[in-house]
Scaffold this active site. Structure first.
Site, PDB file in Angstrom:
ATOM      1  N   SER A  83      46.890 129.254 -29.679  1.00 10.99           N
ATOM      2  CA  SER A  83      46.391 130.605 -30.966  1.00 10.99           C
ATOM      3  C   SER A  83      47.016 131.246 -30.870  1.00 10.99           C
ATOM      4  O   SER A  83      47.963 131.000 -30.848  1.00 10.99           O
ATOM      5  CB  SER A  83      45.696 131.152 -29.309  1.00 10.99           C
ATOM      6  OG  SER A  83      44.504 129.861 -28.233  1.00 10.99           O
TER       7      SER A  83
HETATM    8  N1  SAH Z   1      46.911 126.150 -24.558  1.00 12.93           N
HETATM    9  C1  SAH Z   1      47.463 126.260 -25.814  1.00 12.93           C
HETATM   10  C2  SAH Z   1      46.370 125.619 -27.404  1.00 12.93           C
HETATM   11  C3  SAH Z   1      44.760 125.327 -26.868  1.00 12.93           C
HETATM   12  S1  SAH Z   1      43.034 124.488 -27.705  1.00 12.93           S
HETATM   13  C4  SAH Z   1      48.734 125.906 -26.681  1.00 12.93           C
HETATM   14  O1  SAH Z   1      49.162 127.645 -25.893  1.00 12.93           O
HETATM   15  O2  SAH Z   1      48.967 125.687 -27.585  1.00 12.93           O
HETATM   16  C5  SAH Z   1      42.267 123.980 -26.683  1.00 12.93           C
HETATM   17  C6  SAH Z   1      43.033 122.780 -25.879  1.00 12.93           C
HETATM   18  O3  SAH Z   1      41.660 122.106 -24.529  1.00 12.93           O
HETATM   19  C7  SAH Z   1      42.895 121.489 -27.233  1.00 12.93           C
HETATM   20  O4  SAH Z   1      44.336 120.912 -27.107  1.00 12.93           O
HETATM   21  C8  SAH Z   1      41.929 120.292 -26.872  1.00 12.93           C
HETATM   22  O5  SAH Z   1      41.915 118.777 -26.647  1.00 12.93           O
HETATM   23  C9  SAH Z   1      41.446 120.780 -25.409  1.00 12.93           C
HETATM   24  N2  SAH Z   1      40.703 119.628 -24.233  1.00 12.93           N
HETATM   25  C10 SAH Z   1      39.139 120.190 -24.690  1.00 12.93           C
HETATM   26  N3  SAH Z   1      38.473 119.961 -24.223  1.00 12.93           N
HETATM   27  C11 SAH Z   1      39.055 119.968 -22.684  1.00 12.93           C
HETATM   28  C12 SAH Z   1      39.159 119.099 -21.082  1.00 12.93           C
HETATM   29  N4  SAH Z   1      37.807 119.081 -20.865  1.00 12.93           N
HETATM   30  N5  SAH Z   1      40.112 119.080 -20.140  1.00 12.93           N
HETATM   31  C13 SAH Z   1      41.034 118.980 -21.391  1.00 12.93           C
HETATM   32  N6  SAH Z   1      41.039 119.945 -22.359  1.00 12.93           N
HETATM   33  C14 SAH Z   1      40.736 119.551 -23.180  1.00 12.93           C
END
Ligand code: SAH
Length: 232
Positions: free
Chosen positions: A65
């Site tokens: 993000s």
């Molecule tokens: N917090 C992260 C950004 C996350 S982007 C950072 O600091 O870089 C959102 C993430 O959520 C992605 O990696 C995606 O694979 C994950 N995601 C999506 N659905 C999910 C689920 N049901 N359980 C766990 N992770 C999930």
């Protein structure tokens, strides 16, 4: 680029976030200054590490993000030293490291055993996040676990409940299981909407089974994919 240059860029990023009012508290400021964002972005995007923009995580289709969005979330989350946090969507591990730096600072007394558990569904990103957190010295305060975060993380919560839950992917609604894994007076922060645009929602559990829901701002996240999320 040299480490000194990154440090300078990091300081400038924090100044910008302070000026625009996105960073409000000393704790969030300190964490942003401490955690090296360049260690969490994909190698090919390293030179953009301190631009205020989301960046792709390789070819996974996921993103780290934008710093201003993370600042907004961290301020709303109101973490304390000692807080137990569940993150759903570890991605790069950057947000987890920032939260770990607040709940259990690297320097200083660490009698308050704050901890971050971060759930991720993409195998490649679990390895990426774990490596990044190990290299930067946060593995002692963050666990990255594989799973469908829409179901929360029941293994750990059998023994304990969380003070804070942060979902860093877009959900169609607040998933049921994580709610149950939150302490009374705990809060969950989550982008709720469709797959194109969402509202960042802050829900406070003020009594068992009762949540007060507030809208924070508009936002855009990658979708939360899972049993109690979007199903593709
Ligand atoms: N917090 C992260 C950004 C996350 S982007 C950072 O600091 O870089 C959102 C993430 O959520 C992605 O990696 C995606 O694979 C994950 N995601 C999506 N659905 C999910 C689920 N049901 N359980 C766990 N992770 C999930």
């Amino acid at each position: 680029m040299k480490t000194m240059d990154y440090l300078l860029q990091r300081r400038r990023m924090v100044e910008r976030l302070l000026r625009s009012g996105m960073i409000k508290s000393k704790e969030v400021e300190r964490a942003f200054l401490k955690v090296p964002r360049e260690e969490f972005v994909w190698q090919s995007a390293r030179h953009l590490a301190y631009d205020d923009t989301p960046l792709p995580l390789g070819t996974t289709g996921q993103t780290i993000s934008a710093p201003h969005m993370i600042a907004i979330m961290l301020e709303e989350l109101d973490l304390k030293q000692g807080s137990k946090v569940l993150e759903i969507g570890a991605g790069s591990g950057y947000n987890a490291a920032l939260m770990a730096e607040i709940v259990r600072p690297t320097e200083g007394k660490s009698s308050d055993m704050g901890y971050v558990t971060s759930v991720e569904r993409v195998r490649e990103l679990i390895d990426f996040a774990r490596d990044n957190l190990a290299r930067t010295g946060y593995s002692d305060r963050v666990s990255v676990v594989i799973g469908d975060g829409t179901l929360g993380y029941p293994e750990r919560s059998e023994k304990m409940l969380y003070d804070r839950i942060i979902v860093t992917a877009a959900a169609p609604h607040i998933p049921v299981c994580p709610r149950a894994q939150l302490k009374v007076n705990g809060l969950i922060l989550i982008p709720v909407g469709n797959t194109f645009a969402q509202t960042l929602v802050k829900a406070t559990k003020y009594e068992q089974n009762k949540m007060k829901v507030q809208e924070v701002c508009g936002c855009i996240f990658v979708p939360l994919i899972g049993e109690d999320g979007f199903r593709f």
